[in-house]
Design a protein around this motif. Structure first.
Motif, PDB file in Angstrom:
ATOM      1  N   ASP A   1     -27.580  44.454 -90.533  1.00  0.00           N
ATOM      2  CA  ASP A   1     -28.440  45.537 -90.045  1.00  0.00           C
ATOM      3  C   ASP A   1     -28.975  45.280 -88.647  1.00  0.00           C
ATOM      4  OD1 ASP A   1     -28.161  47.007 -92.391  1.00  0.00           O
ATOM      5  OD2 ASP A   1     -29.853  45.990 -93.363  1.00  0.00           O
ATOM      6  N   LEU A   2     -28.461  44.272 -87.960  1.00  0.00           N
ATOM      7  CA  LEU A   2     -28.916  43.977 -86.602  1.00  0.00           C
ATOM      8  C   LEU A   2     -28.268  44.945 -85.611  1.00  0.00           C
ATOM      9  CD1 LEU A   2     -29.032  40.077 -86.518  1.00  0.00           C
ATOM     10  CD2 LEU A   2     -30.953  41.659 -86.398  1.00  0.00           C
ATOM     11  N   GLN A   3     -28.692  46.184 -85.720  1.00  0.00           N
ATOM     12  CA  GLN A   3     -28.263  47.234 -84.805  1.00  0.00           C
ATOM     13  C   GLN A   3     -29.504  47.879 -84.212  1.00  0.00           C
ATOM     14  OE1 GLN A   3     -25.350  49.921 -86.508  1.00  0.00           O
ATOM     15  NE2 GLN A   3     -24.733  48.377 -88.010  1.00  0.00           N
ATOM     16  N   ILE A   4     -29.520  48.053 -82.894  1.00  0.00           N
ATOM     17  CA  ILE A   4     -30.707  48.587 -82.227  1.00  0.00           C
ATOM     18  C   ILE A   4     -30.913  50.043 -82.626  1.00  0.00           C
ATOM     19  CG2 ILE A   4     -31.696  49.188 -79.991  1.00  0.00           C
ATOM     20  CD1 ILE A   4     -30.333  46.697 -78.866  1.00  0.00           C
ATOM     21  N   THR A   5     -32.106  50.320 -83.162  1.00  0.00           N
ATOM     22  CA  THR A   5     -32.432  51.681 -83.604  1.00  0.00           C
ATOM     23  C   THR A   5     -33.611  52.279 -82.847  1.00  0.00           C
ATOM     24  OG1 THR A   5     -33.823  50.777 -85.384  1.00  0.00           O
ATOM     25  CG2 THR A   5     -31.518  51.287 -85.927  1.00  0.00           C
ATOM     26  N   SER A   6     -34.284  51.476 -82.011  1.00  0.00           N
ATOM     27  CA  SER A   6     -35.381  52.002 -81.199  1.00  0.00           C
ATOM     28  C   SER A   6     -35.483  51.168 -79.932  1.00  0.00           C
ATOM     29  CB  SER A   6     -36.708  51.966 -81.967  1.00  0.00           C
ATOM     30  OG  SER A   6     -37.070  50.633 -82.270  1.00  0.00           O
ATOM     31  N   SER A   7     -36.292  51.636 -78.978  1.00  0.00           N
ATOM     32  CA  SER A   7     -36.390  50.965 -77.693  1.00  0.00           C
ATOM     33  C   SER A   7     -37.369  49.795 -77.738  1.00  0.00           C
ATOM     34  CB  SER A   7     -36.855  51.951 -76.616  1.00  0.00           C
ATOM     35  OG  SER A   7     -37.133  51.264 -75.398  1.00  0.00           O
ATOM     36  N   TYR A   8     -36.943  48.676 -77.200  1.00  0.00           N
ATOM     37  CA  TYR A   8     -37.829  47.517 -77.038  1.00  0.00           C
ATOM     38  C   TYR A   8     -39.058  47.884 -76.223  1.00  0.00           C
ATOM     39  CZ  TYR A   8     -39.242  42.917 -75.112  1.00  0.00           C
ATOM     40  OH  TYR A   8     -39.930  41.796 -74.715  1.00  0.00           O
ATOM     41  N   PHE A   9     -38.918  48.850 -75.327  1.00  0.00           N
ATOM     42  CA  PHE A   9     -39.992  49.211 -74.411  1.00  0.00           C
ATOM     43  C   PHE A   9     -40.902  50.314 -74.955  1.00  0.00           C
ATOM     44  CE2 PHE A   9     -36.422  47.624 -71.871  1.00  0.00           C
ATOM     45  CZ  PHE A   9     -37.037  46.546 -71.278  1.00  0.00           C
ATOM     46  N   ASP A  10     -40.619  50.803 -76.155  1.00  0.00           N
ATOM     47  CA  ASP A  10     -41.487  51.797 -76.790  1.00  0.00           C
ATOM     48  C   ASP A  10     -42.668  51.071 -77.420  1.00  0.00           C
ATOM     49  OD1 ASP A  10     -42.747  53.794 -78.164  1.00  0.00           O
ATOM     50  OD2 ASP A  10     -41.037  54.340 -79.420  1.00  0.00           O
ATOM     51  N   ARG A  11     -43.822  51.161 -76.793  1.00  0.00           N
ATOM     52  CA  ARG A  11     -44.994  50.425 -77.251  1.00  0.00           C
ATOM     53  C   ARG A  11     -45.861  51.214 -78.226  1.00  0.00           C
ATOM     54  NH1 ARG A  11     -43.526  48.969 -72.181  1.00  0.00           N
ATOM     55  NH2 ARG A  11     -43.784  46.805 -71.493  1.00  0.00           N
ATOM     56  N   GLN A  12     -45.381  52.354 -78.677  1.00  0.00           N
ATOM     57  CA  GLN A  12     -46.160  53.098 -79.655  1.00  0.00           C
ATOM     58  C   GLN A  12     -46.241  52.313 -80.962  1.00  0.00           C
ATOM     59  OE1 GLN A  12     -45.866  57.672 -79.405  1.00  0.00           O
ATOM     60  NE2 GLN A  12     -43.776  56.941 -79.178  1.00  0.00           N
ATOM     61  N   PRO A  13     -47.428  52.212 -81.551  1.00  0.00           N
ATOM     62  CA  PRO A  13     -47.560  51.437 -82.787  1.00  0.00           C
ATOM     63  C   PRO A  13     -46.806  52.059 -83.950  1.00  0.00           C
ATOM     64  CG  PRO A  13     -49.711  52.064 -81.892  1.00  0.00           C
ATOM     65  CD  PRO A  13     -48.692  52.739 -81.074  1.00  0.00           C
ATOM     66  N   TYR A  14     -46.531  51.206 -84.938  1.00  0.00           N
ATOM     67  CA  TYR A  14     -45.981  51.641 -86.217  1.00  0.00           C
ATOM     68  C   TYR A  14     -47.164  52.020 -87.102  1.00  0.00           C
ATOM     69  CZ  TYR A  14     -44.045  51.077 -90.945  1.00  0.00           C
ATOM     70  OH  TYR A  14     -43.687  51.268 -92.248  1.00  0.00           O
ATOM     71  N   VAL A  15     -47.159  53.261 -87.612  1.00  0.00           N
ATOM     72  CA  VAL A  15     -48.297  53.788 -88.355  1.00  0.00           C
ATOM     73  C   VAL A  15     -47.834  54.321 -89.706  1.00  0.00           C
ATOM     74  CG1 VAL A  15     -50.170  55.494 -88.374  1.00  0.00           C
ATOM     75  CG2 VAL A  15     -49.467  54.420 -86.215  1.00  0.00           C
ATOM     76  N   GLU A  16     -48.515  53.885 -90.770  1.00  0.00           N
ATOM     77  CA  GLU A  16     -48.283  54.442 -92.100  1.00  0.00           C
ATOM     78  C   GLU A  16     -49.471  55.320 -92.475  1.00  0.00           C
ATOM     79  OE1 GLU A  16     -47.527  51.349 -94.935  1.00  0.00           O
ATOM     80  OE2 GLU A  16     -45.638  50.734 -93.983  1.00  0.00           O
ATOM     81  N   THR A  17     -49.184  56.419 -93.165  1.00  0.00           N
ATOM     82  CA  THR A  17     -50.221  57.329 -93.625  1.00  0.00           C
ATOM     83  C   THR A  17     -50.105  57.537 -95.121  1.00  0.00           C
ATOM     84  OG1 THR A  17     -48.781  59.210 -93.110  1.00  0.00           O
ATOM     85  CG2 THR A  17     -50.383  58.559 -91.428  1.00  0.00           C
ATOM     86  N   ASP A  18     -51.213  57.990 -95.742  1.00  0.00           N
ATOM     87  CA  ASP A  18     -51.167  58.291 -97.173  1.00  0.00           C
ATOM     88  C   ASP A  18     -50.747  59.745 -97.376  1.00  0.00           C
ATOM     89  OD1 ASP A  18     -53.386  59.862 -96.607  1.00  0.00           O
ATOM     90  OD2 ASP A  18     -54.817  58.535 -97.612  1.00  0.00           O
ATOM     91  N   GLY A  19     -50.801  60.202 -98.632  1.00  0.00           N
ATOM     92  CA  GLY A  19     -50.349  61.555 -98.941  1.00  0.00           C
ATOM     93  C   GLY A  19     -51.161  62.638 -98.279  1.00  0.00           C
ATOM     94  N   ALA A  20     -52.404  62.301 -97.886  1.00  0.00           N
ATOM     95  CA  ALA A  20     -53.264  63.276 -97.219  1.00  0.00           C
ATOM     96  C   ALA A  20     -53.179  63.167 -95.700  1.00  0.00           C
ATOM     97  CB  ALA A  20     -54.710  63.066 -97.672  1.00  0.00           C
ATOM     98  N   GLY A  21     -52.288  62.314 -95.209  1.00  0.00           N
ATOM     99  CA  GLY A  21     -52.115  62.172 -93.770  1.00  0.00           C
ATOM    100  C   GLY A  21     -53.094  61.220 -93.108  1.00  0.00           C
ATOM    101  N   ARG A  22     -53.887  60.502 -93.895  1.00  0.00           N
ATOM    102  CA  ARG A  22     -54.844  59.551 -93.329  1.00  0.00           C
ATOM    103  C   ARG A  22     -54.141  58.230 -93.004  1.00  0.00           C
ATOM    104  NH1 ARG A  22     -58.952  60.116 -98.286  1.00  0.00           N
ATOM    105  NH2 ARG A  22     -56.913  59.749 -99.236  1.00  0.00           N
ATOM    106  N   THR A  23     -54.511  57.625 -91.888  1.00  0.00           N
ATOM    107  CA  THR A  23     -53.901  56.368 -91.460  1.00  0.00           C
ATOM    108  C   THR A  23     -54.306  55.244 -92.406  1.00  0.00           C
ATOM    109  OG1 THR A  23     -54.030  57.120 -89.169  1.00  0.00           O
ATOM    110  CG2 THR A  23     -53.628  54.764 -89.532  1.00  0.00           C
ATOM    111  N   VAL A  24     -53.312  54.505 -92.916  1.00  0.00           N
ATOM    112  CA  VAL A  24     -53.605  53.418 -93.852  1.00  0.00           C
ATOM    113  C   VAL A  24     -53.110  52.055 -93.348  1.00  0.00           C
ATOM    114  CG1 VAL A  24     -53.640  54.939 -95.858  1.00  0.00           C
ATOM    115  CG2 VAL A  24     -51.488  53.851 -95.197  1.00  0.00           C
ATOM    116  N   TYR A  25     -52.275  52.031 -92.322  1.00  0.00           N
ATOM    117  CA  TYR A  25     -51.752  50.762 -91.812  1.00  0.00           C
ATOM    118  C   TYR A  25     -51.266  50.983 -90.390  1.00  0.00           C
ATOM    119  CZ  TYR A  25     -48.719  46.596 -91.431  1.00  0.00           C
ATOM    120  OH  TYR A  25     -48.124  45.425 -91.029  1.00  0.00           O
TER     121      TYR A  25
END
Length: 284
Positions: free
Chosen positions: A200-224
């Motif tokens: 699976d070592l295939q590039i799927t996003s940019s190294y230079f994209d500094r946007q954080p990884y964000v998880e949300t719950d079912g109501a759209g609230r940020t959880v991680y």
């Protein structure tokens, strides 16, 4: 069917015991949003995380990274006996207890009350009781120039929006001549899928994209929230805080180590780095 939740967090749990994500995105997330979400996530995830990784972490051991590098072998902090040390993002505090057993005077800090509750349990079980503080890495509840050493083994830095503020705080609490060592996700992990399989070592996003990884719950609230920085970003953050970068360590996989840890595995570790360790000193 509703999922069970961890008492006090309100976060639904998946079958693996970790908070269940309702959605995933790469988008901006500030310091307050990150801290609030990650405090709740780690409070909820603490039992599952320690059940999965507690044996590897140990109750009084200092593991820097999934590759298996331990402070007993690496000696990145130098002499610790008699030194005043703060561990930032201590989790269940095995590193702090190891340091205490080497003769250091340690304070262990974490954002998560759930993790600190487990740390308190292990203090009692091991007979090595290190002082525990709940606090934000960007606002350390410690006096200026009160510490000889500071360390962070995947604790705090990957989860804060403003790494420069954290490093400035570390520089503030260190005495002149003090040292800070921190392990973080290697920036090279971000362009690849979160998988231990080398196929699976295939590039799927940019190294230079500094946007954080964000998880949300079912109501759209940020959880991680987890934040990405390039190698250059880390170097500039260290220098900007007035620290001197003495070394950048990229641990290779420890021979004979078989444990997978998320996307870290012996097979993948033989090909690309998964951890970056910053070794920094305060002039003086």
């Amino acid at each position: 069917m509703s999922l069970p939740s961890r008492p006090g967090t309100g976060l639904p749990l998946g079958s693996d015991g970790y908070p269940a994500a309702g959605g995933v995105a790469r988008r901006p997330a500030g310091q307050e949003e990150s801290a609030r979400a990650n405090r709740r996530w780690w409070d909820a995830a603490a039992p599952a995380y320690l059940a999965e990784h507690g044996t590897d972490l140990g109750d009084a051991d200092f593991l820097w990274c999934p590759e298996g590098l331990r402070e007993a072998d690496a000696g990145l902090l130098g002499e610790v006996a008699g030194r005043r040390v703060v561990e930032i993002g201590c989790g269940s505090a095995p590193c702090a207890r190891w340091l205490a057993r080497q003769g250091a005077h340690v304070v262990a800090l974490d954002l998560s009350g759930g993790m600190l509750a487990r740390a308190a349990d292990l203090n009692r079980a091991t007979g090595t009781a290190v002082p525990l503080l709940q606090g934000d890495a960007g606002r350390l509840p410690l006096a200026t120039a009160s510490m000889d050493l500071a360390c962070s083994a995947y604790g705090g830095l990957p989860f804060v929006a403003d790494a420069r503020a954290v490093l400035a705080e570390v520089a503030r609490v260190l005495r002149p001549g003090g040292r800070f060592v921190a392990s973080v996700n290697h920036p090279m992990r971000w362009p690849f899928p979160d998988s231990p399989d080398p196929e699976d070592l295939q590039i799927t996003s940019s190294y230079f994209d500094r946007q954080p990884y964000v998880e949300t719950d079912g109501a759209g609230r940020t959880v991680y929230v987890e934040h990405h920085r390039t190698v250059g970003d880390w170097v500039r953050a260290v220098v900007g805080a007035g620290l001197v970068l003495g070394d950048l360590v990229e641990p290779e996989w420890t021979a004979g180590r078989t444990q997978n840890w998320g996307q870290w595995s012996p097979e993948r570790g033989a090909l690309v780095p998964g951890t970056l360790i910053l070794v920094c000193d305060k002039p003086g």
